[in-house]
Structure formats: C-alpha cells, structure tokens
Write an enzyme that holds these catalytic residues in place. Structure first.
Site, short mmCIF file in Angstrom:
data_model
loop_
_atom_site.label_atom_id
_atom_site.label_comp_id
_atom_site.label_asym_id
_atom_site.label_seq_id
_atom_site.Cartn_x
_atom_site.Cartn_y
_atom_site.Cartn_z
N ARG A 38 0.84 -1.21 0.00
CA ARG A 38 0.00 0.00 0.00
C ARG A 38 0.88 1.26 0.00
NH1 ARG A 38 -5.77 -1.23 0.23
NH2 ARG A 38 -5.96 -3.24 1.27
N ASP A 39 0.49 2.22 -0.81
CA ASP A 39 1.19 3.51 -0.82
C ASP A 39 0.96 4.21 0.52
OD1 ASP A 39 2.17 5.59 -3.36
OD2 ASP A 39 1.68 6.45 -1.40
N HIS A 109 8.06 1.53 -10.18
CA HIS A 109 6.85 1.09 -9.50
C HIS A 109 5.63 1.39 -10.35
CE1 HIS A 109 8.10 5.10 -8.23
NE2 HIS A 109 6.81 5.44 -8.24
#
Ligand code: 5GP
Ligand code: ZN
Length: 124
Positions: A38-39, A109
């Site tokens: 998760r960011d 990413h």
C-alpha cells in the site's frame, strides 16, 4: 548532468529495503519477481505500488532481459485488483518516469489506483 540512474544506484533504496523486510510495509502481494504494498500517501481508497524485486530505476532503465518481469507486474495487477475488489469497477495503472512526471522514488513502481471514480484527466 547526473542521470537518475547514476544518482540513485549507489544510494540506499527504501523500496529494496521493503523487499528485504528491513523496512516495514503493508504488503498485499509477493512472488519470486515482484512485491506489492500500500502507498503510504494513498491518493484513492485503493493505492498499491507494484515493484520488481530487481532494482530498476524507471522505464528508461528497463532492458530486453526484463520482459518477464513485466509479465509478473501486470499479472500481479490483475490478481491484486481481484483481491481488493476493484477488478469490476475499474482502476488506473501508472508508471512515472523522471522530473516532469514527478517521480520521487527511483525504484520502478506501477501505481494501481481504484476504489472510487477517478478523475478524467491523466495530467493532474
Ligand atoms: P512516484 O511519485 O515516484 O511515482 O511515486 C512514489 C510513491 O511512493 C508515492 O505515491 C509515495 O507516497 C510512495 N512512498 C514514498 N515513500 C514511501 C514509503 O516509505 N512507504 C510507502 N508505502 N510508500 C511510499
Ligand atoms: Zn531499489
């Protein structure tokens, strides 16, 4: 001028440390080639970063031998979208490269964004 590759390849990489488990992350998926988490500054209800375990800086740093890695990245995106319940409602995937794209983390990413109606503009 120092290229992004030269600027970052000798520095400690936060994403490599997450892969190694020496920095914490909220992992959502992992296999032999890719890692996803998760960011920390989520821009939508679902905001996951899918990264290769190989330290690749950005799209410009990708070579022909990396093609299998991209199969794994996109397969991971399919699986995570299903796992997190956004496959049916739709999602956005983005690779940023370089300054004009506001790339801030120099380990390649794929952003996977969804869980709400996203804006129609791709350029903010
Ligand atoms: P970029 O702007 O390079 O395409 O995206 C980098 C992303 O990495 C940003 O969305 C940012 O919030 C995320 N990020 C930066 N540092 C960390 C961190 O330490 N942990 C996590 N989970 N995400 C991070
Ligand atoms: Zn790295």
């Amino acid at each position: 001028m120092i290229s992004p590759t030269d600027r970052f390849k000798n520095k400690e990489c936060i994403f490599c440390k997450m892969i190694a488990g020496t920095l914490p992350s909220e992992k959502v998926y992992e296999n032999e080639h890719v890692f996803a988490f998760r960011d920390i500054n989520a821009q939508s209800p679902v905001h996951v970063l899918i990264i290769p375990k190989k330290h690749i800086v950005d799209i410009l740093d990708v070579s022909g031998e990396d093609s299998e890695i991209f199969q794994h990245i996109f397969r991971a995106a399919q699986l995570i979208a299903g796992q997190l319940g956004i496959a049916g409602s739709g999602f956005r995937t983005v690779f940023n490269s370089g300054d004009n794209a506001c790339q801030t983390m120099y380990h390649l990413h794929l952003h996977l964004l969804g869980g709400t109606q996203l804006g129609g503009s791709l350029v903010g």
